[in-house]
Structure formats: C-alpha cells, structure tokens
Design an enzyme around this catalytic site. Structure first.
Site, PDB file in Angstrom:
ATOM      1  N   MET A 164      61.399 -16.497 -17.119  1.00 30.47           N
ATOM      2  CA  MET A 164      61.358 -15.214 -17.818  1.00 30.47           C
ATOM      3  C   MET A 164      61.935 -14.152 -16.895  1.00 30.47           C
ATOM      4  O   MET A 164      61.618 -14.100 -15.718  1.00 30.47           O
ATOM      5  CB  MET A 164      59.939 -14.866 -18.277  1.00 30.47           C
ATOM      6  CG  MET A 164      58.888 -14.709 -17.218  1.00 30.47           C
ATOM      7  SD  MET A 164      57.326 -14.172 -17.995  1.00 30.47           S
ATOM      8  CE  MET A 164      56.217 -14.197 -16.575  1.00 30.47           C
ATOM      9  N   ARG A 297      49.516 -15.157 -17.158  1.00 30.06           N
ATOM     10  CA  ARG A 297      48.390 -14.530 -16.477  1.00 30.06           C
ATOM     11  C   ARG A 297      47.190 -15.467 -16.402  1.00 30.06           C
ATOM     12  O   ARG A 297      46.500 -15.529 -15.376  1.00 30.06           O
ATOM     13  CB  ARG A 297      48.028 -13.224 -17.191  1.00 30.06           C
ATOM     14  CG  ARG A 297      49.027 -12.128 -16.908  1.00 30.06           C
ATOM     15  CD  ARG A 297      48.880 -10.906 -17.787  1.00 30.06           C
ATOM     16  NE  ARG A 297      49.858  -9.890 -17.383  1.00 30.06           N
ATOM     17  CZ  ARG A 297      50.091  -8.765 -18.025  1.00 30.06           C
ATOM     18  NH1 ARG A 297      49.410  -8.493 -19.131  1.00 30.06           N
ATOM     19  NH2 ARG A 297      50.994  -7.906 -17.582  1.00 30.06           N
ATOM     20  N   TYR A 441      51.870 -10.822  -8.592  1.00 35.11           N
ATOM     21  CA  TYR A 441      52.796 -11.070  -9.701  1.00 35.11           C
ATOM     22  C   TYR A 441      52.073 -11.295 -11.024  1.00 35.11           C
ATOM     23  O   TYR A 441      50.867 -11.430 -11.073  1.00 35.11           O
ATOM     24  CB  TYR A 441      53.806 -12.151  -9.375  1.00 35.11           C
ATOM     25  CG  TYR A 441      53.372 -13.573  -9.100  1.00 35.11           C
ATOM     26  CD1 TYR A 441      52.131 -14.080  -9.409  1.00 35.11           C
ATOM     27  CD2 TYR A 441      54.296 -14.450  -8.517  1.00 35.11           C
ATOM     28  CE1 TYR A 441      51.801 -15.405  -9.158  1.00 35.11           C
ATOM     29  CE2 TYR A 441      53.983 -15.771  -8.261  1.00 35.11           C
ATOM     30  CZ  TYR A 441      52.740 -16.250  -8.585  1.00 35.11           C
ATOM     31  OH  TYR A 441      52.435 -17.555  -8.335  1.00 35.11           O
ATOM     32  N   GLU A 442      52.863 -11.299 -12.087  1.00 37.11           N
ATOM     33  CA  GLU A 442      52.355 -11.316 -13.471  1.00 37.11           C
ATOM     34  C   GLU A 442      51.466 -10.114 -13.778  1.00 37.11           C
ATOM     35  O   GLU A 442      50.538 -10.195 -14.572  1.00 37.11           O
ATOM     36  CB  GLU A 442      51.604 -12.626 -13.763  1.00 37.11           C
ATOM     37  CG  GLU A 442      52.374 -13.887 -13.482  1.00 37.11           C
ATOM     38  CD  GLU A 442      53.733 -13.923 -14.184  1.00 37.11           C
ATOM     39  OE1 GLU A 442      53.911 -13.203 -15.175  1.00 37.11           O
ATOM     40  OE2 GLU A 442      54.612 -14.662 -13.717  1.00 37.11           O
ATOM     41  N   GLY A 443      51.759  -9.007 -13.136  1.00 39.72           N
ATOM     42  CA  GLY A 443      50.963  -7.789 -13.303  1.00 39.72           C
ATOM     43  C   GLY A 443      49.917  -7.718 -12.206  1.00 39.72           C
ATOM     44  O   GLY A 443      49.026  -8.555 -12.143  1.00 39.72           O
TER      45      GLY A 443
END
Length: 598
Positions: A164, A297, A441-443
């Site tokens: 992504m 997540r 990462y991933e927020g």
C-alpha cells in the site's frame, strides 16, 4: 541466539476453552473447522516459524536488504527467497483467502495465531505475506470482477505480492495533502505520477510481480481527503492472457537504513506516468484503503505481541541458567555456587509483567478476531453489525496497546539479561530494535489514541461502547456472588465502573473543548486497554478455577493461569488509578508552557 518455541499450550486453551467456537456454526468459514484441524494448523505453523523463519531472523538483521540504484532492484538476504517460496508453496499465503481465487477460506482468527508465530520468529519476513494479504482484501472488497480475476489468484498463491502506497514526503497522517496525480488515458487506465515514501516491501526479488495500491488525485478532484482515489499499479503490466507484459513506470529509488526490521525493504517509490487502474469509485479511495489500514493495524498489534513473546521466552531461559547471588530467603540451590536469578523478586517482577501482558493480549486479540470473522461472514445483519462495533472500538486499542507492551516486554527482556542483553551476540537487543517501529507505523500510537477518543467513542450513537460494556456486565452478573472467583471478578467490576465514569468525563470535556479530549487520549486508551485485558483475565481465571475444582491440572497449566491472573489483578490493574488521575488532570498542565519556552 534465542530459540523461539510457539506457545501451543496457550493457543489450545484459547481456541478450545476460552473462545466459544461452538457458537460460530452459522459462519460459512467454520463449516469444516474442527478442533483437530485447528490443532494441526497450529502445530504445522509452529514448525514453519521455528524451523524455516527463525533461523533467518539474525541473518536478515545482519545483512539486510541491498538496493541497486542503477537497476532499481532490491536483493533479499540469503535464504529469504527460498523460504518465501517454501512458505507459499505450502499454502500459508492463502490460508484465510477466498477459495474462489485459490485460498483455503479458513477463519481470520486462525490467521492471527499464524501471524503471531511468524512475527515472533521473523518480523521482517512476515511483512511480505502480511501486506500482500492486506492488498488482497482491498481488491477482494472493492475491485471489479476483472481485477479480482487478474490479480487475486497470483497474490494468494504467493507468485505476486502487494503493497500500500500512502505516505509522501510532505504528508503522512494527513493524507489530504497528497500530491500524486492520476491523469486519465483513452483506454480507461490512468497515468500515475508522484513519489511515495516508506513503502514496505515496495521492491524485492522474492516474487514475479508486485501489485501496488496507490492513493492519487484525479485532475478534477476536490481538495482534502474527499478527493483521493485508489489505483492498482503493478510493477509489470498484465497481458490479457494473464502473462506478464512490459515493465511499468514505477521504480524503487532508494531504501531506508533503519534501526530494525532490516530485511523488510522500506522503499521510496517513484511513479513516472505508470499505468494504473482505478479501484472502486473516483474520489472514494481512502475509504477503500482503510480496509487495508484497519487490517494492518490489527496485524501490527499482533506483530508487537509476537516479538514480546519471543523476548519473554529468551528472558526466562536466561533467568533459569544465569547464576548470581543467593535468594533473600536463603539459598535455593546450595549445591551450586549461586542461585539462578529467577529467585530474585525484581527479576520475577519483570517476568510476571511480561507474561501477564502477553497472555492477556493474546486472549484479547483472538477474541477480537472472532468478532471480526463474525462481522465479515455471519448471515444475520444485526449480528454482523454488533460484532463490527466491537472491532471498530478495539482496532486502535489493540494497535497501540499491543505495540506498547511489545516494546515494554522486549525492554524488560534486555534488563533481565543485564549487560548480556545489550550486546549483539545474545540476539536480545534485536527484539527491542525490531519492535520499536510498531509503535510508529500504521498510524502512531498517539494517532490511535486520538482516533479512539475523537471518533470511536462517539461513532454509531454509542453502539461501539455498548459492544464492550454489555458483555462485560453480563459476565459480571453471571459471576456475582461466586466466592471462588471473587478475587478476579471484584477488581474487574471496580475497573469497569471507573472506566464508565472516566468515559463520561471525557465525553463532557470533549463537548466543551476538543483540546481536553486530545490531552486525555493516550492515557485514556491505556486505561481502556488495561480494563479490557482485565476482562480477558477474569474470564480465563474463571475457566481455570473450574478446571482445577474438577480435578484437571494439565500439568500445572491451570494453576499458572490463576497465578498470573492474580498477579495482573493485584500488581498491574491498580495502574488504572494513576491513569484515571492523569486523564482528569486536564489539558492545563500540558498546554500551559508557552511555545517559545520549548
């Protein structure tokens, strides 16, 4: 080097005694799933993690990925290509994928256990099939029938991988700032131009093709997140007969030199008029990409959990073998020159914190996995919707809390080792370096906390919160008055009441001033996670108490569950008092210092 062993006893307990799998008979993915099949999958996956993936973990860290700037290629460390081939040929890459496209169609919550074992053994390797599965889910949910037929079978088989592409140099969390352009072509495709950074698995030599999912803007797109579309941009274009065609206009410009997970290629991707294919509706790409982001997540949380387990196991082994000093209560091994450090209270404190965190998180993760499977596949819409409320609420909590405890446990593992944990020869410091990225990462975990407070608490007219509090209250009512488990149920009841009161306080402050909610968010997430884990531990303790009362011991397994549950309730759950005080301290002390004073 540390030797990881999959926690199969704990998995069996959770799948066969803790989770109510008998109640999932209406799910089509459960049609052929039996306890024996689950055990077989767990045992075989453990062998893969221990024998195939773990031996490459140190190699990947030492050698890392190699980028050729002229050819724009990335070469994996020795052994990775062959391991990936074996992994995919054995069917692991399609375990939970749709059988229509070559998958095995097994439940998501079985896949979570596989993910934990793989990440414990080799988190760098695990990124590649993990991201491919996420890309598969987006195309499966939003792609056209032609797109599904073109890409999914090869992604499921492992011949192709997926990524992504969100982040750009000028924007990370605020995706409304992206600049990558998508110009329409006469044949219905689009020309994609722009730069994406920090793209995990953006380039490598383990597959024939890489399927990039790219966020970009159409020429007439509105500003902000409402103007983002999603495109499939393959490394190699695919001919009508399914064979690979010419190289597309996308290359890996560089890879990052990182603190950890060095065999996971973190790429800068340059798109120069690359042909892309729209997924779903124009300007609705962010909604589609959130399918992948939310799955990522949850998996990132499991990644933190897996590495915590590996670090805990290494610390226990060292504590048993390391002789140092004598027990404060008198020599435990008088025939030896010293006792093992396992006898010392502070070492026990660190090991017990680690164990209680891990086993509680594992239960919460698999419980949420069951809700996710129910949301996706249950025939009753009302049941699906209710399960979805739990998943929506727990996604930011699991991502943030599991990765926080991942770093805490790996750090404690280093501390148990003392000086030996700080040097590379023991392999322990790699756990701390590898797991640290999971909090980012991933927020970032701060973003997860804002998501919880600013979105998830107020979403669906309070149904998200009801999805948590209703089953907890039902459990408390069922266990009320049972003296044998009161030591576990009473602390949970107190914590739940306090969480409800704190939640009401956050609601009130948020209505008055959003800054107040933001200031409370991280501590509130920790408080919620601690209470949710207490729910898991109380349920596990009730099961273990009943088994012991019935004369079953399982080699001391149930007693160990009770002892760990007791430690959590008496030594860890009280941390909620400090968290409640921090939340209610308000934003004043945090925001008072003038900007120029920093």
């Amino acid at each position: 080097m540390p030797q990881y062993r999959a926690p199969l006893d704990d998995f069996r307990f959770l799948y066969h005694e803790f989770l109510d799998l008998d109640g999932l008979g209406e799910l089509p993915t459960m049609a052929e799933v039996s306890p024996d099949l689950i055990d077989s999958i767990l045992e075989e996956s453990a062998k893969v993690a221990q024998e195939l993936l773990q031996p490459l973990n140190e190699v990947g860290d030492r050698i890392g990925c190699k980028h050729d700037g002229e050819a724009h290629t990335v070469t994996m460390p020795e052994g990775f290509v062959e391991a990936y081939r074996q992994y995919c040929e054995a069917g692991w890459s399609g375990l939970v994928a749709d059988p229509e496209f070559g998958g095995q169609g097994l439940p998501t919550f079985i896949g979570l256990a596989i993910s934990e074992m793989n990440n414990a053994a080799n988190p760098s390797f695990s990124a590649y099939p993990g991201l491919t599965l996420g890309a598969y889910e987006v195309i499966h949910a939003y792609g056209s029938e032609e797109q599904k037929q073109t890409y999914l079978p090869n992604m499921i088989s492992g011949q192709w991988s997926g990524t992504m592409n969100l982040t750009e140099p000028q924007c990370g969390t605020d995706l409304g700032l992206i600049r990558t352009k998508a110009e329409p072509n006469e044949d219905g495709s689009y020309s994609i131009t722009g730069t994406k950074i920090w793209i995990t698995a953006g380039e490598h030599d383990m597959v024939d093709n890489i399927v990039h999912l790219v966020l970009a803007r159409l020429p007439d797109a509105p500003e902000g997140t409402r103007g983002i579309s999603l495109f499939i941009v393959p490394k190699f274009l695919v001919n009508e007969d399914g064979t690979l065609g010419e190289r597309n206009g996308v290359v890996c410009s560089s890879i990052e030199k990182k603190m950890g997970i060095k065999a996971s290629a973190t790429c800068e991707m340059t798109y120069s008029g690359a042909r892309g294919f729209l997924i779903g509706e124009p300007n609705r790409g962010l909604m589609a990409m959130f399918t992948m982001m939310n799955a990522a997540r949850l998996v990132t949380g499991i990644q933190g959990l897996g590495m915590a387990e590996a670090a805990y196991q290494a610390a226990v082994t060292f504590a048993r073998e390391r002789l140092q000093g004598r027990s404060l209560g008198g020599a435990k091994s008088p025939d030896k020159p010293a006792d093992s450090i396992l006898v010392h209270p502070d070492v026990r404190r660190m090991l017990m914190i680690s164990r209680a965190h891990i086993e509680g998180a594992r239960a919460l993760g698999l419980y949420t996995g069951v809700q996710l499977e129910t949301e996706q596949h249950h025939p009753d819409e009302a049941v699906r919707r209710k399960a979805g409320y739990w998943v929506e609420l727990m996604t930011p909590i699991i991502k943030a809390h599991f990765t926080d405890i991942g770093f805490e446990v790996t750090n404690l593992g280093m501390q148990v080792h003392g000086g030996a944990g700080y040097v590379t020869d023991t392999g322990v410091e790699q756990f701390a370096r590898d797991v640290r990225i999971t909090q980012i990462y991933e927020g970032t975990n701060g973003v997860q906390a804002l998501d919880l407070v600013g979105r998830k608490l107020v979403a669906n007219n309070g149904e998200n919160l009801k999805a948590f509090f209703e089953p907890v209250q039902a459990f408390l009512a069922e266990q009320s008055g049972k003296e044998a488990v009161a030591e576990f149920v009473t602390p949970l009841a107190e914590a739940v009441q306090a969480l409800q009161e704190t939640t009401a306080w956050v609601y009130q402050q948020m209505a008055r001033d959003p800054i107040e909610a933001g200031a409370a968010s991280s501590d509130y997430l920790k408080l919620f996670a601690l209470t949710a884990t207490a729910f898991m531990w109380a349920r596990m303790a009730v099961i273990a108490r009943a088994k012991l009362d019935a004369g079953e011991t399982r080699g001391g397994f149930y007693q160990a569950k009770l002892d760990t549950a007791r430690f959590f309730m008496t030594r860890m759950l009280p941390d909620r008092l400090g968290l409640e005080a921090k939340v209610k301290a308000g934003a004043g002390p945090m925001m008072a210092l003038a900007d120029e004073a920093f």
